[in-house]
Design a protein around this motif. Structure first.
Motif, PDB file in Angstrom:
ATOM      1  N   GLU A   1       0.809  -1.219   0.000  1.00 50.12           N
ATOM      2  CA  GLU A   1       0.000   0.000   0.000  1.00 50.12           C
ATOM      3  C   GLU A   1       0.843   1.270   0.000  1.00 50.12           C
ATOM      4  O   GLU A   1       0.297   2.371  -0.136  1.00 50.12           O
ATOM      5  CB  GLU A   1      -0.934   0.009   1.213  1.00 50.12           C
ATOM      6  CG  GLU A   1      -0.246  -0.057   2.570  1.00 50.12           C
ATOM      7  CD  GLU A   1      -0.079  -1.494   3.044  1.00 50.12           C
ATOM      8  OE1 GLU A   1       0.135  -1.685   4.249  1.00 50.12           O
ATOM      9  OE2 GLU A   1      -0.156  -2.406   2.200  1.00 50.12           O
ATOM     10  N   LEU A   2       2.175   1.143   0.125  1.00 54.77           N
ATOM     11  CA  LEU A   2       3.012   2.333   0.056  1.00 54.77           C
ATOM     12  C   LEU A   2       2.895   2.963  -1.324  1.00 54.77           C
ATOM     13  O   LEU A   2       2.964   2.269  -2.341  1.00 54.77           O
ATOM     14  CB  LEU A   2       4.477   1.982   0.331  1.00 54.77           C
ATOM     15  CG  LEU A   2       4.864   1.688   1.785  1.00 54.77           C
ATOM     16  CD1 LEU A   2       6.349   1.355   1.860  1.00 54.77           C
ATOM     17  CD2 LEU A   2       4.548   2.880   2.684  1.00 54.77           C
ATOM     18  N   PRO A   3       2.728   4.304  -1.413  1.00 49.86           N
ATOM     19  CA  PRO A   3       2.589   4.952  -2.724  1.00 49.86           C
ATOM     20  C   PRO A   3       3.923   5.004  -3.456  1.00 49.86           C
ATOM     21  O   PRO A   3       4.987   4.924  -2.853  1.00 49.86           O
ATOM     22  CB  PRO A   3       2.113   6.360  -2.353  1.00 49.86           C
ATOM     23  CG  PRO A   3       2.680   6.595  -0.987  1.00 49.86           C
ATOM     24  CD  PRO A   3       2.639   5.259  -0.295  1.00 49.86           C
ATOM     25  N   GLY A   4       3.842   5.128  -4.776  1.00 50.29           N
ATOM     26  CA  GLY A   4       5.046   5.298  -5.569  1.00 50.29           C
ATOM     27  C   GLY A   4       5.292   4.150  -6.524  1.00 50.29           C
ATOM     28  O   GLY A   4       4.662   3.093  -6.442  1.00 50.29           O
TER      29      GLY A   4
ATOM     30  N   ALA B   1      12.025  12.791  -1.987  1.00 52.27           N
ATOM     31  CA  ALA B   1      13.400  12.521  -1.574  1.00 52.27           C
ATOM     32  C   ALA B   1      13.839  11.134  -2.046  1.00 52.27           C
ATOM     33  O   ALA B   1      14.951  10.952  -2.547  1.00 52.27           O
ATOM     34  CB  ALA B   1      13.519  12.633  -0.053  1.00 52.27           C
ATOM     35  N   ARG B   2      12.941  10.163  -1.917  1.00 48.95           N
ATOM     36  CA  ARG B   2      13.258   8.807  -2.351  1.00 48.95           C
ATOM     37  C   ARG B   2      13.441   8.750  -3.864  1.00 48.95           C
ATOM     38  O   ARG B   2      14.406   8.156  -4.351  1.00 48.95           O
ATOM     39  CB  ARG B   2      12.148   7.855  -1.896  1.00 48.95           C
ATOM     40  CG  ARG B   2      12.285   6.453  -2.464  1.00 48.95           C
ATOM     41  CD  ARG B   2      11.149   5.541  -2.008  1.00 48.95           C
ATOM     42  NE  ARG B   2      11.639   4.540  -1.094  1.00 48.95           N
ATOM     43  CZ  ARG B   2      11.100   3.327  -0.948  1.00 48.95           C
ATOM     44  NH1 ARG B   2      10.034   3.000  -1.637  1.00 48.95           N
ATOM     45  NH2 ARG B   2      11.601   2.461  -0.107  1.00 48.95           N
ATOM     46  N   TYR B   3      12.533   9.372  -4.596  1.00 44.42           N
ATOM     47  CA  TYR B   3      12.641   9.307  -6.057  1.00 44.42           C
ATOM     48  C   TYR B   3      13.859  10.081  -6.552  1.00 44.42           C
ATOM     49  O   TYR B   3      14.477   9.715  -7.552  1.00 44.42           O
ATOM     50  CB  TYR B   3      11.368   9.854  -6.711  1.00 44.42           C
ATOM     51  CG  TYR B   3      11.117   9.232  -8.083  1.00 44.42           C
ATOM     52  CD1 TYR B   3      10.637   7.934  -8.192  1.00 44.42           C
ATOM     53  CD2 TYR B   3      11.404   9.936  -9.252  1.00 44.42           C
ATOM     54  CE1 TYR B   3      10.433   7.345  -9.427  1.00 44.42           C
ATOM     55  CE2 TYR B   3      11.192   9.362 -10.500  1.00 44.42           C
ATOM     56  CZ  TYR B   3      10.716   8.064 -10.575  1.00 44.42           C
ATOM     57  OH  TYR B   3      10.519   7.495 -11.808  1.00 44.42           O
ATOM     58  N   GLY B   4      14.219  11.155  -5.833  1.00 43.87           N
ATOM     59  CA  GLY B   4      15.428  11.883  -6.185  1.00 43.87           C
ATOM     60  C   GLY B   4      16.669  11.030  -6.031  1.00 43.87           C
ATOM     61  O   GLY B   4      17.564  11.039  -6.888  1.00 43.87           O
ATOM     62  N   GLU B   5      16.753  10.274  -4.929  1.00 43.21           N
ATOM     63  CA  GLU B   5      17.875   9.349  -4.733  1.00 43.21           C
ATOM     64  C   GLU B   5      17.913   8.305  -5.845  1.00 43.21           C
ATOM     65  O   GLU B   5      18.977   7.949  -6.357  1.00 43.21           O
ATOM     66  CB  GLU B   5      17.759   8.654  -3.378  1.00 43.21           C
ATOM     67  CG  GLU B   5      17.941   9.553  -2.173  1.00 43.21           C
ATOM     68  CD  GLU B   5      19.398   9.918  -1.935  1.00 43.21           C
ATOM     69  OE1 GLU B   5      20.274   9.443  -2.693  1.00 43.21           O
ATOM     70  OE2 GLU B   5      19.653  10.677  -0.988  1.00 43.21           O
TER      71      GLU B   5
END
Length: 310
Positions: free
Chosen positions: A31-34, A164-168
């Motif tokens: 269910e975590l988005p992304g 922040a996660r997608y940037g990494e």
């Protein structure tokens, strides 16, 4: 003979779905988005199996040694092995350490959807460099000297969320896209078809050719096995794999020759006949054409890269 008779059931890759991605296996909550999904696991685990999925997958080995299978490629892995696979490209890592050994963290894995990156890459100039990387991933890419950088990035991705996660993730992709020390693994883009029936058919043909590559056969004989005329099969095979039939079989044989050169001390002339060539001069010429070096040079470089032969 039908395609079902050509395929061995236990060689068909399992198609992984969300229903099998349980927290208990090391997956993040569904269910975590992304569009990113991080996974880490040890061994033993049911996740070690011949399988494929719709997402791209970046796979880092932390511990153990063994055999790596990507498409029609068979090779060795050890700690630091880093591979990117494209959608529907079958793969597996099988550790050869003691069967009773328990390892708590063997694999660090990042799965991500390809479509958003392709769509953004068509519009955002800064993402153009990622598109060639995604194309190469269709064959599977093994990267060298990137394991420490990647492990640090995966730790940051695991502990972050949202932009922040997608940037990494994008910064890691950029590093991989600019990496020049890599090799492509599988000779066939086994994910070339979107529908399961077509994928099963070309996978069955590839499995048959891989199993019998050391034998002598003609394209006409293989075409007859799948109920096609030779001209129909030639067009179909080129469209499905991006290779002519002859080029593909040569690549299979050279791939097998590479394994024998790395794993055995057999004379090069014997390796030539072991893999299905009946002329040493032709073997040497094809090897140079495909690998960019002689079989002797390949063996020497392989010994330097992998250390003692397994």
């Amino acid at each position: 003979m039908t395609m079902a008779s050509l395929r061995q059931r236990d060689r068909e890759p399992e198609l992984e779905h969300d229903l099998g991605r349980h927290l208990t296996l090391g997956y993040e909550p569904l269910e975590l988005p992304g569009s990113l999904r991080y996974l880490e696991h040890g061994i033993p685990t049911p996740l070690v199996r011949w399988h494929q999925h719709e997402e791209c997958e970046l796979h880092l080995i932390v511990e153990t040694r063994g055999k790596l299978f990507v498409g029609d490629y068979i090779g060795h892995f050890e700690p630091g092995n880093l591979v990117l696979t494209g959608p529907r490209l079958p793969h597996n890592w099988i550790s050869s350490d003691g069967p009773d050994e328990v390892v708590h963290l063997r694999d660090m894995v990042l799965q991500f959807s390809e479509a958003p990156l392709r769509q953004a890459g068509a519009e955002v100039a800064e993402l153009h460099s990622v598109l060639p990387l995604l194309e190469r991933a269709r064959h599977g890419i093994e990267f060298f000297d990137m394991s420490e950088v990647t492990r640090d990035a995966l730790v940051r991705i695991k502990s972050s969320h949202g932009m922040a996660r997608y940037g990494e993730f994008l910064m890691l992709l950029d590093r991989l896209a600019r990496c020049t020390d890599y090799r492509l693994l599988s000779t066939v883009q086994m994910q070339s078809f979107d529908d399961d029936a077509s994928l099963a058919q070309i996978s069955g043909i590839v499995s048959y050719l891989t199993e019998h590559s050391a034998e002598q056969f003609t394209m006409g004989e293989v075409a007859e096995r799948v109920g096609m005329t030779e001209s129909q099969f030639s067009r179909y095979f080129r469209r499905a794999t991006g290779n002519t039939f002859t080029d593909f079989v040569n690549r299979l044989r050279i791939n097998r020759a590479c394994q024998l050169l790395m794993e055995t001390d057999r004379y090069i002339n014997n390796v030539c006949y072991d893999v299905g060539f009946n002329n040493v001069a032709n073997f040497n010429r094809r090897f140079m054409q495909i690998k960019g070096m002689t079989p002797k040079d390949f063996r020497r470089q392989a010994e330097a890269r992998f250390g003692n032969k397994h």
